[in-house]
Design an enzyme around this catalytic site. Sequence first.
Site, mmCIF file in Angstrom:
data_model
loop_
_atom_site.group_PDB
_atom_site.id
_atom_site.type_symbol
_atom_site.label_atom_id
_atom_site.label_comp_id
_atom_site.label_asym_id
_atom_site.label_seq_id
_atom_site.Cartn_x
_atom_site.Cartn_y
_atom_site.Cartn_z
ATOM 1 N N HIS A 66 -48.060 -12.326 -36.350
ATOM 2 C CA HIS A 66 -47.567 -13.579 -36.951
ATOM 3 C C HIS A 66 -48.160 -14.815 -36.276
ATOM 4 O O HIS A 66 -48.748 -15.666 -36.950
ATOM 5 C CB HIS A 66 -46.035 -13.611 -36.912
ATOM 6 C CG HIS A 66 -45.451 -14.971 -37.161
ATOM 7 N ND1 HIS A 66 -45.602 -15.644 -38.349
ATOM 8 C CD2 HIS A 66 -44.729 -15.798 -36.346
ATOM 9 C CE1 HIS A 66 -44.991 -16.826 -38.268
ATOM 10 N NE2 HIS A 66 -44.457 -16.942 -37.062
ATOM 11 N N HIS A 90 -46.431 -19.996 -29.862
ATOM 12 C CA HIS A 90 -45.286 -20.816 -30.295
ATOM 13 C C HIS A 90 -43.943 -20.084 -30.280
ATOM 14 O O HIS A 90 -42.892 -20.726 -30.278
ATOM 15 C CB HIS A 90 -45.548 -21.421 -31.681
ATOM 16 C CG HIS A 90 -45.335 -20.490 -32.837
ATOM 17 N ND1 HIS A 90 -46.338 -19.693 -33.344
ATOM 18 C CD2 HIS A 90 -44.240 -20.233 -33.589
ATOM 19 C CE1 HIS A 90 -45.867 -18.989 -34.360
ATOM 20 N NE2 HIS A 90 -44.597 -19.292 -34.534
ATOM 21 N N GLU A 94 -39.078 -18.740 -27.329
ATOM 22 C CA GLU A 94 -37.891 -18.444 -28.128
ATOM 23 C C GLU A 94 -37.540 -16.961 -28.130
ATOM 24 O O GLU A 94 -36.370 -16.588 -28.105
ATOM 25 C CB GLU A 94 -38.148 -18.906 -29.565
ATOM 26 C CG GLU A 94 -36.904 -19.107 -30.375
ATOM 27 C CD GLU A 94 -37.258 -19.692 -31.740
ATOM 28 O OE1 GLU A 94 -36.664 -19.239 -32.717
ATOM 29 O OE2 GLU A 94 -38.126 -20.573 -31.805
ATOM 30 N N ASP A 95 -38.565 -16.091 -28.146
ATOM 31 C CA ASP A 95 -38.327 -14.665 -28.384
ATOM 32 C C ASP A 95 -38.645 -13.750 -27.209
ATOM 33 O O ASP A 95 -38.544 -12.533 -27.341
ATOM 34 C CB ASP A 95 -39.152 -14.206 -29.607
ATOM 35 C CG ASP A 95 -38.696 -14.898 -30.890
ATOM 36 O OD1 ASP A 95 -37.520 -15.273 -30.951
ATOM 37 O OD2 ASP A 95 -39.520 -15.062 -31.800
ATOM 38 N N ASP A 157 -46.601 -22.307 -39.292
ATOM 39 C CA ASP A 157 -45.609 -21.253 -39.027
ATOM 40 C C ASP A 157 -44.765 -21.000 -40.278
ATOM 41 O O ASP A 157 -44.551 -19.857 -40.689
ATOM 42 C CB ASP A 157 -44.730 -21.691 -37.851
ATOM 43 C CG ASP A 157 -43.558 -20.753 -37.602
ATOM 44 O OD1 ASP A 157 -43.785 -19.533 -37.531
ATOM 45 O OD2 ASP A 157 -42.423 -21.232 -37.468
ATOM 46 N N ASP A 277 -50.970 -27.374 -71.524
ATOM 47 C CA ASP A 277 -52.169 -27.682 -72.306
ATOM 48 C C ASP A 277 -52.734 -29.044 -71.944
ATOM 49 O O ASP A 277 -52.921 -29.919 -72.791
ATOM 50 C CB ASP A 277 -51.845 -27.618 -73.802
ATOM 51 C CG ASP A 277 -51.545 -26.198 -74.246
ATOM 52 O OD1 ASP A 277 -51.995 -25.271 -73.555
ATOM 53 O OD2 ASP A 277 -50.863 -26.020 -75.268
#
Length: 719
Positions: A66, A90, A94-95, A157, A277
């Site tokens: 990712h 990034h 956080e993770d 992201d 159209d």
Amino acid sequence: MDYAASILAKLPGRAARRDHGLRQLLVKLRTYLTPDQIKLVVKAYRFGAAAHEGQRRRSGEDYISHPVAVASILADMHMDAQAIAAAILHDVVEDTETGIADLEKEFDSEIATLVDGVSKLDQMPFNSRAEAQAESFRKMMLAMIEDIRVILVKLADRLHNMRTLDSMPRDKQARIARETLEIYAPIANRLGINRMKVDLEDLGMRYLYPYRYRVLEKALRRAKGNQRQMLRKMADRIRKSLQEQQIDGEVIGREKHLYSIYKKMAEKKRLLNDIVDVYGFRIVVHDVNTCYRVLGIVHGLYKPMPGRFKDYIAIPRINGYQSLHTTLFGPKGMPLEVQIRTVQMNRVAESGVAAHWQYKAEDKSSATPQRRAREWLSRLVEIQEQGSSEEFLENVKVDLFPDKIYVFTPKGDIMPMPKGATTVDFAYAVHTDIGNRCVAAKIDRNLVPLRTQLQNSQTVEIVTARGAKPNPNWVTFVTTAKARSAIRLYMKQMRSSESTDLGKRLLDRSLKDLGSSLRKIGKVRMREALNELGLDSPEGLYEQLGLGERLAPLTARILLGIGDDGEKTDAKASLTISGTEGLVVTYAKCCYPIPGDEVMGYLSTGRGIVIHRNNCGNLSNFRKQPDKWISVDWEKELQRDFTTQIRIETINRTGVLAEVAATIADAGSNIEQVSVGDRHEDCSELTFLITIRDRTHLANIMRRVRTMPNVARVTRDCA
């Protein structure tokens, strides 16, 4: 062999899935970054891959795929090495166990700051999900003010998350898609990044309105097939005319985007065929003079439609976009939309603020999208200082949908303003101090009311006076975020003798209506009442009354200890309507108000405050007693059930009543009463008295009932 090539050579011939993304990224980066810059990116990749080791996305892929995909989106925009590295890193804060200090130590403060700006605030305690989202958004926008690359990483992201949204449950898909359409796509548009805006909008529509998306996609695919030959003929005719005039230009058939078609259908109330159209071309040339020459050529080929020409070169859009737009009568009278721009303008139209990093030779301060973005960001600095995170989010949302008009200052400077903007909005757009001291306005040298809405090409002059102050009523008609937040800030700062005196007078008048006065209340009872209301001093109470945060008639009753039946009482009602402390609140049986309805309170002897909906038919009976009407509003996040009434017309079938009742019960509602009204040969009218939580819950119930095969109509009852 350069550094990127050597890294590519070391990757396995049949690269592992995880390394495949890196391979693609390096192929893009080697076209514009130096070997040292690519080394930084590879270092970030190795760091990120180690930090995310063992983590997988919901789709089953290694998590590192990712951030690498996000970096690849930025590489397509030719972003610098620091932004690419920050994109790869990034999510590590956080993770994973990695902290900002670790990134600063391993890389540098610039990359660490970028990563910190993109990271959410999940570790902080919040009262609600909405508050957490708003504060995360506020943090991101403030970081963007410091370094605009923060939002570019965040947009990339979000774009990759939208591209991989299939693995998410349906409710999350809808929530993320709505947020994308309401916030991220408008930000991309505001920063002039058209390519990203279009992708975010189309993906947002695909997941928020899947059925509408499929219908439009099918229609567009069919229209493309029918248009292919006609487009080729028109393009060849335009190219031939350019060659005859010895103009070197590129003629490109312009793709229509699903979400823009959908918005046009909704806004202009037009049929799908009327929108689809329409043929579109973009002509890209080398200089501005040639743009106007080409305009003359296409107007010679096809007749222009009156009133459909726009010159965004002379007057650029607020995000820096420049182009000539004209609509022509094409073959068989079909509309032909043509955009004419230079190569530079086309680059800016596609990449907006990111165009600066593509071409370093341009001066950062003079690049139009950069300059306009910084002007917008400087306004955000003022707005963010003037309220809560949720107010900030709402204010920025208002600013993100700039359907613009252009007006002039007395000196001839062009000021872009949103449609519907008033002279007060204009005053605040010039400067906050001008807005605060505004007393009158002139449009084209004629005095006009301050609430007058501006039109294109008007010249606006603001008359100010020393000592003048904003009028709180301006909030009811201003449209720009800057004006609204500045007025609200002033109102919040009215913690002065002015608001205190006003509140004191209001309370004294209400007490006199009840046969008492402030002088008769006494210090002991005042102190007891203040304790009940959770206030420290009488001045604090007067201030709240003066600012409209508390209602004087109700506060007078609290001070006198008067309950609903006129007898003295100390009982306090459970709060469901803000500002009604000390009185029992009842809900009118004629209109059954529920949270989310616009309501008014009626001060009734023996019943306390009776809440009616604003569109209640019985309101006309009470118009002769305006002194008994009180402006009220709902408390936030009420946790209780309310009663309301719905009327359902059904086809006469055996068991239909039981089917409808079961559907209502399945939607989480309790049925208090059912009555059968007019019965005809073919249909019946059923009236249900049900319990619901709020308007959203009611809408869900009505939607479910409406889709039942034997139900003809569902309405909400109101006298």
